[in-house]
Design an enzyme around this catalytic site. Structure first.
Site, short mmCIF file in Angstrom:
data_model
loop_
_atom_site.label_atom_id
_atom_site.label_comp_id
_atom_site.label_asym_id
_atom_site.label_seq_id
_atom_site.Cartn_x
_atom_site.Cartn_y
_atom_site.Cartn_z
N ASP A 68 -0.21 -14.01 -11.65
CA ASP A 68 0.95 -14.28 -10.79
C ASP A 68 1.28 -15.76 -10.72
O ASP A 68 0.50 -16.61 -11.16
CB ASP A 68 0.72 -13.71 -9.38
CG ASP A 68 -0.72 -13.89 -8.88
OD1 ASP A 68 -1.39 -14.82 -9.37
OD2 ASP A 68 -1.15 -13.11 -8.03
N ASN A 137 -5.69 -8.28 3.14
CA ASN A 137 -4.87 -7.09 3.41
C ASN A 137 -4.98 -6.04 2.29
O ASN A 137 -4.24 -5.06 2.27
CB ASN A 137 -3.39 -7.48 3.61
CG ASN A 137 -2.77 -8.11 2.37
OD1 ASN A 137 -3.43 -8.24 1.34
ND2 ASN A 137 -1.50 -8.47 2.45
N HIS A 139 -4.43 -6.62 -1.00
CA HIS A 139 -3.57 -6.82 -2.18
C HIS A 139 -4.40 -7.22 -3.40
O HIS A 139 -5.48 -7.80 -3.28
CB HIS A 139 -2.42 -7.80 -1.90
CG HIS A 139 -2.80 -9.26 -1.83
ND1 HIS A 139 -2.07 -10.18 -1.11
CD2 HIS A 139 -3.81 -9.97 -2.42
CE1 HIS A 139 -2.61 -11.38 -1.26
NE2 HIS A 139 -3.66 -11.29 -2.04
N GLU A 144 1.52 -6.35 -2.74
CA GLU A 144 1.27 -6.32 -1.30
C GLU A 144 1.32 -4.88 -0.78
O GLU A 144 2.00 -4.03 -1.36
CB GLU A 144 2.34 -7.15 -0.58
CG GLU A 144 2.35 -8.63 -0.94
CD GLU A 144 1.28 -9.44 -0.20
OE1 GLU A 144 0.15 -8.94 -0.03
OE2 GLU A 144 1.58 -10.58 0.19
C1 F6R Z 1 -4.33 -14.89 -7.10
C2 F6R Z 1 -4.14 -13.50 -6.69
C3 F6R Z 1 -4.49 -13.03 -5.32
C4 F6R Z 1 -5.87 -13.54 -4.85
C5 F6R Z 1 -6.16 -13.06 -3.44
C6 F6R Z 1 -7.47 -13.60 -2.91
O1 F6R Z 1 -3.92 -15.09 -8.42
O2 F6R Z 1 -3.66 -12.74 -7.47
O3 F6R Z 1 -4.48 -11.63 -5.29
O4 F6R Z 1 -6.86 -13.09 -5.73
O5 F6R Z 1 -5.13 -13.42 -2.57
O6 F6R Z 1 -7.35 -14.98 -2.76
P1 F6R Z 1 -8.61 -15.89 -2.42
O7 F6R Z 1 -9.52 -15.78 -3.58
O8 F6R Z 1 -8.04 -17.28 -2.28
O9 F6R Z 1 -9.18 -15.37 -1.16
#
Ligand code: F6R
Length: 242
Positions: A68, A137, A139, A144
């Site tokens: 992403d 959450n 995701h 989401e």
């Molecule tokens: C990032 C991504 C997100 C993160 C997730 C966890 O490229 O795709 O899904 O993996 O938000 O983020 P952290 O590791 O910062 O807790």
């Protein structure tokens, strides 16, 4: 099928996940690796950098595809995911940057950018291994929680929970982009192998709900139960509700 591994701490978790990635890279001529940003994979990337320096893993034939990118941030913005990847991995390993792909968050035609990204994934034959984090959450990527989920790469609005969680990287939550381009569930599920890493008590609830029996678009990670080869690496805190 999901295999769950629980580790004493973040360092052990990261070292184990790095071994899995190393083995995949070393067993394939032209490996394609799917990458994530955020706090979770930083330790894993540090391990890969060390392994590359000590000649245990060679990135010269590797192609990478990231999950992403924020919309509106160019690659030289310190909070863009391109910048993150350069800083935390690409600048320290022998990968050819021309073979590192991240959605372009400032493309003139974002719809076309999404289509082109899916075409690129298809041409590459999808990731041999996909690294995932998980949002508190539930995701994965920026898929989401919702009543329905996208199969393809798409432009998505970020939930308030995600904007607040990611505000720690910005001066304030007002600066967090409200939209992103993300691989859809289809792009993720077509990876041959998936390694999801999560640490800390703030991930415990999401980790419990996604491994429960049901598949629920309100917990996007729960779709991973349909994939044949997922390894979930957790530290003790993230595993505390399992
Ligand atoms: C990032 C991504 C997100 C993160 C997730 C966890 O490229 O795709 O899904 O993996 O938000 O983020 P952290 O590791 O910062 O807790």
């Amino acid at each position: 099928m999901i295999t769950i591994k629980v580790f004493e701490d973040y360092n052990e978790m990261s070292a184990y996940a790095a071994e899995i990635v190393k083995e995949v890279i070393n067993s394939i001529k032209k490996p394609v690796i799917g990458l994530a940003t955020g706090s979770s994979p930083i330790g894993l990337y540090k391990n890969l950098i060390e392994m590359n320096k000590s000649n245990q893993v060679d990135f010269s034939q590797v192609t990478s595809v990231n999950l992403d990118e924020y919309i509106g941030l160019s690659g030289d913005h310190p909070q863009s995911y391109r910048y993150f990847m350069n800083q935390n991995l690409f600048d320290h390993i022998n990968i050819n940057k021309a073979n590192t792909f991240i959605p372009n968050g400032i493309a003139d035609d974002l719809g076309q950018e999404c289509k082109d990204y899916d075409q690129k994934l298809q041409d590459l034959g999808y990731a041999d291994i996909q690294i995932l984090g998980i949002g508190s959450n539930g995701h994965i990527g920026f898929n989401e929680p919702d009543t329905k989920l996208n199969a393809n790469t798409h432009v998505t609005g970020l939930t308030t929970a995600t904007i607040e969680a990611n505000a720690r990287f910005f001066n304030s939550s007002d600066e967090v982009p409200q939209q992103a381009i993300s691989l859809g569930l289809g792009g993720i599920m077509k990876s041959k192998k998936i390694v999801l890493i999560a640490n800390g008590t703030n991930k415990a609830k999401a980790c419990k709900s996604f491994v429960d029996e049901y598949i629920d678009p309100q917990i996007p990670a729960s779709f991973l139960k349909l994939h044949p080869n997922v390894v979930v690496c957790l530290d003790k805190e993230a595993a505390s509700l399992l």
